[in-house]
Design an enzyme around this catalytic site. Structure first.
Site, PDB file in Angstrom:
ATOM      1  N   CYS A 122       0.825  -1.220   0.000  1.00  0.00           N
ATOM      2  CA  CYS A 122       0.000   0.000   0.000  1.00  0.00           C
ATOM      3  C   CYS A 122       0.855   1.264   0.000  1.00  0.00           C
ATOM      4  CB  CYS A 122      -0.919   0.009   1.200  1.00  0.00           C
ATOM      5  SG  CYS A 122      -1.918  -1.482   1.312  1.00  0.00           S
ATOM      6  N   HIS A 262      -3.279   6.953   2.890  1.00  0.00           N
ATOM      7  CA  HIS A 262      -3.686   5.674   2.296  1.00  0.00           C
ATOM      8  C   HIS A 262      -5.109   5.366   2.746  1.00  0.00           C
ATOM      9  CE1 HIS A 262      -4.074   1.573   1.279  1.00  0.00           C
ATOM     10  NE2 HIS A 262      -3.766   1.079   2.460  1.00  0.00           N
ATOM     11  N   ASN A 293     -10.253  -0.339  -0.143  1.00  0.00           N
ATOM     12  CA  ASN A 293      -8.797  -0.224   0.006  1.00  0.00           C
ATOM     13  C   ASN A 293      -8.148  -0.833  -1.241  1.00  0.00           C
ATOM     14  OD1 ASN A 293      -6.081  -0.773   0.580  1.00  0.00           O
ATOM     15  ND2 ASN A 293      -6.465  -1.176   2.746  1.00  0.00           N
TER      16      ASN A 293
HETATM   17  C1  LIG Z   1     -10.430  -5.252   9.779  1.00  0.00           C
HETATM   18  C2  LIG Z   1     -11.000  -4.327  10.841  1.00  0.00           C
HETATM   19  C3  LIG Z   1     -12.045  -3.396  10.245  1.00  0.00           C
HETATM   20  C4  LIG Z   1     -11.674  -5.183  11.877  1.00  0.00           C
HETATM   21  O1  LIG Z   1     -12.223  -4.356  12.869  1.00  0.00           O
HETATM   22  P1  LIG Z   1     -11.971  -4.677  14.395  1.00  0.00           P
HETATM   23  O2  LIG Z   1     -12.748  -3.721  15.200  1.00  0.00           O
HETATM   24  O3  LIG Z   1     -10.492  -4.728  14.594  1.00  0.00           O
HETATM   25  O4  LIG Z   1     -12.634  -6.112  14.494  1.00  0.00           O
HETATM   26  P2  LIG Z   1     -12.191  -7.340  15.393  1.00  0.00           P
HETATM   27  O5  LIG Z   1     -11.420  -8.288  14.537  1.00  0.00           O
HETATM   28  O6  LIG Z   1     -11.579  -6.877  16.687  1.00  0.00           O
HETATM   29  O7  LIG Z   1     -13.594  -7.963  15.715  1.00  0.00           O
HETATM   30  C5  LIG Z   1     -14.586  -7.263  16.496  1.00  0.00           C
HETATM   31  C6  LIG Z   1     -15.859  -8.042  16.483  1.00  0.00           C
HETATM   32  O8  LIG Z   1     -16.431  -8.032  15.180  1.00  0.00           O
HETATM   33  C7  LIG Z   1     -16.603  -9.369  14.681  1.00  0.00           C
HETATM   34  N1  LIG Z   1     -16.248  -9.354  13.269  1.00  0.00           N
HETATM   35  C8  LIG Z   1     -15.015  -9.480  12.710  1.00  0.00           C
HETATM   36  N2  LIG Z   1     -15.108  -9.384  11.379  1.00  0.00           N
HETATM   37  C9  LIG Z   1     -16.408  -9.169  11.098  1.00  0.00           C
HETATM   38  C10 LIG Z   1     -17.108  -8.970   9.906  1.00  0.00           C
HETATM   39  N3  LIG Z   1     -16.503  -8.939   8.710  1.00  0.00           N
HETATM   40  N4  LIG Z   1     -18.444  -8.748   9.981  1.00  0.00           N
HETATM   41  C11 LIG Z   1     -19.092  -8.760  11.171  1.00  0.00           C
HETATM   42  N5  LIG Z   1     -18.455  -8.952  12.339  1.00  0.00           N
HETATM   43  C12 LIG Z   1     -17.129  -9.151  12.295  1.00  0.00           C
HETATM   44  C13 LIG Z   1     -15.647 -10.209  15.472  1.00  0.00           C
HETATM   45  O9  LIG Z   1     -16.111 -11.550  15.544  1.00  0.00           O
HETATM   46  C14 LIG Z   1     -15.667  -9.527  16.830  1.00  0.00           C
HETATM   47  O10 LIG Z   1     -16.834  -9.922  17.506  1.00  0.00           O
HETATM   48  P3  LIG Z   1     -16.830 -10.081  19.114  1.00  0.00           P
HETATM   49  O11 LIG Z   1     -16.516  -8.704  19.652  1.00  0.00           O
HETATM   50  O12 LIG Z   1     -18.193 -10.556  19.404  1.00  0.00           O
HETATM   51  O13 LIG Z   1     -15.731 -11.060  19.411  1.00  0.00           O
HETATM   52  C15 LIG Z   1      -9.889  -3.497  11.501  1.00  0.00           C
HETATM   53  O14 LIG Z   1      -9.059  -4.301  12.266  1.00  0.00           O
HETATM   54  C16 LIG Z   1      -9.057  -2.771  10.510  1.00  0.00           C
HETATM   55  O15 LIG Z   1      -9.526  -1.933   9.796  1.00  0.00           O
HETATM   56  N6  LIG Z   1      -7.726  -3.042  10.466  1.00  0.00           N
HETATM   57  C17 LIG Z   1      -6.775  -2.396   9.592  1.00  0.00           C
HETATM   58  C18 LIG Z   1      -7.093  -2.706   8.201  1.00  0.00           C
HETATM   59  C19 LIG Z   1      -6.130  -2.085   7.282  1.00  0.00           C
HETATM   60  O16 LIG Z   1      -5.896  -0.937   7.316  1.00  0.00           O
HETATM   61  N7  LIG Z   1      -5.604  -2.888   6.409  1.00  0.00           N
HETATM   62  C20 LIG Z   1      -4.817  -2.499   5.332  1.00  0.00           C
HETATM   63  C21 LIG Z   1      -3.518  -1.969   5.738  1.00  0.00           C
HETATM   64  S1  LIG Z   1      -2.718  -1.555   4.290  1.00  0.00           S
END
Ligand SMILES: CC(C)(COP(=O)(O)OP(=O)(O)OC[C@H]1O[C@@H](n2cnc3c(N)ncnc32)[C@H](O)[C@@H]1OP(=O)(O)O)[C@@H](O)C(=O)NCCC(=O)NCCS
Length: 337
Positions: A122, A262, A293
């Site tokens: 990225c 980004h 993204n």
């Molecule tokens: C991916 C992302 C949106 C996930 O969000 P998050 O708040 O970290 O989510 P978590 O993995 O902690 O999960 C939180 C809850 O949502 C649930 N969950 C995870 N993915 C889910 C989805 N796609 N849909 C619905 N629920 C989901 C999990 O089971 C968890 O439930 P719980 O609280 O009951 O255990 C976030 O981590 C993110 O944006 N990360 C960076 C991504 C990024 O920038 N990537 C590219 C870099 S170049």
């Protein structure tokens, strides 16, 4: 012994034109949610993404790159034959070799321009802009075409809850060329290999193929991401890198007009803006809502949208900051062409 002649280039380099190609297929969250047991509301709340674009079959990495490049060349008022070097940032050109850049340079009609790919995920486009600026100022090239392009839909597992709703396709391009005044500030870049596994291709190609004794899965090795850790790293560390890029350009936050981070996640964008204490007059790129993204394509696509919509005007000061797999990051201040 005779001394070598030094190479000499332009006093300054600048972005001369920016273009983009947005794939034709609009994919709303409703198309993604069933495979990952999610909802439109969850995706919008956690990422800010409402929809994204997926490439159709004919919208290959090469086709999207050429389309974005033609738009950038036209806006720069430069003919393809004036391009000396083509730098393509991508992680989704699926041939190990050769690079896609020579094919793009040839289709555009450059005169045998130097052409190569870079792999900085990225952060690739901002790496390319830094290279382009240095090539122009060192005299290795007069005009450099920098492209960020991805077809992440090819390498994203549509059943993976952590990535399926995030990654998308598209291309952005910029012409870097000589300028009377500085148009690209010093780059602040680096990597954190201790976090090498946070975003990665799941398996080595050799494990996919396997051996006659132990056959591999034979399936496309998709991207995997430990979203939580990436989120924390980006939200806390990237504001500091962005501030350093401003400092190195000799500017204060009040001098800034536009912020183009980004487009990873709307919440990361907001966290960075808060940590940098961005003044309210600074316009922030939020292309992620409609484009998802797109990795290396995200910064040039977001900048192109802001220019097209009048949010970034010619002469504005824009801070670019990008980060991703590696982990790799790069930031620089540019003047909007
Ligand atoms: C991916 C992302 C949106 C996930 O969000 P998050 O708040 O970290 O989510 P978590 O993995 O902690 O999960 C939180 C809850 O949502 C649930 N969950 C995870 N993915 C889910 C989805 N796609 N849909 C619905 N629920 C989901 C999990 O089971 C968890 O439930 P719980 O609280 O009951 O255990 C976030 O981590 C993110 O944006 N990360 C960076 C991504 C990024 O920038 N990537 C590219 C870099 S170049």
């Amino acid at each position: 012994m005779a001394a070598l002649l030094p190479s000499t280039g332009a006093a300054h380099a600048a972005l001369l034109g920016v273009g983009a190609h947005r794939p034709s297929r609009v994919v709303p969250n409703s198309e993604i949610v069933d495979a990952i047991d999610s909802s439109d509301e969850w995706i919008q709340q956690r990422s800010g993404i409402k929809e994204r674009r997926f490439a159709e079959d004919h919208e290959t990495v090469q086709m999207m790159s050429v389309a974005a490049s033609r738009a950038a060349l036209e806006r720069a008022g430069i003919e393809a034959a004036q391009i000396d070097c083509v730098v393509v940032a991508t992680v989704s050109h699926l041939l190990q070799t050769p690079a896609i850049a020579p094919a793009i340079a040839s289709e555009l009609g450059t005169d045998h321009a130097a052409a190569f790919d870079i792999s900085a995920a990225c952060a690739g486009f901002c790496h390319g802009v830094a290279l382009g600026s240095d090539l122009v100022r060192a005299g290795s090239a007069t005009h450099v075409l920098v492209i960020g392009v991805e077809r992440l839909s090819d390498i994203t597992d549509s059943h993976d809850r952590g990535t399926a709703f995030i990654f998308a396709d598209g291309a952005g391009a910029a012409v870097v060329g000589p300028s009377d005044t500085p148009g690209i500030g010093p780059v602040v870049w680096g990597s954190d290999g201790e976090q090498y596994d946070l975003i990665r291709q799941r398996e080595d190609w050799r494990d996919v193929v396997g051996t006659p004794e132990a056959p591999g899965s034979g399936l496309m090795p998709h991207l995997s991401m430990q979203g939580n850790q990436v989120f924390r790293w980006a939200a806390f560390e990237m504001g500091k890198i962005a501030q350093e890029a401003l400092d190195r350009a000799g500017l204060s936050i009040d001098d800034l007009d536009v912020f183009v981070p980004h487009q990873a996640n709307m919440r990361i964008i907001d966290a960075m803006a808060r940590s940098m204490k961005l003044p309210s007059h600074v316009r922030i790129a939020r292309d992620i809502a409609e484009s998802g993204n797109t990795s290396a394509a995200s910064v040039p696509m977001a900048l192109e949208r802001m220019i097209a919509e009048g949010e970034a005007r010619s002469g504005d000061t824009a801070l670019l900051v990008a980060f991703g797999a590696g982990l790799a990051y790069a930031a620089q201040v540019v003047v909007v062409p």
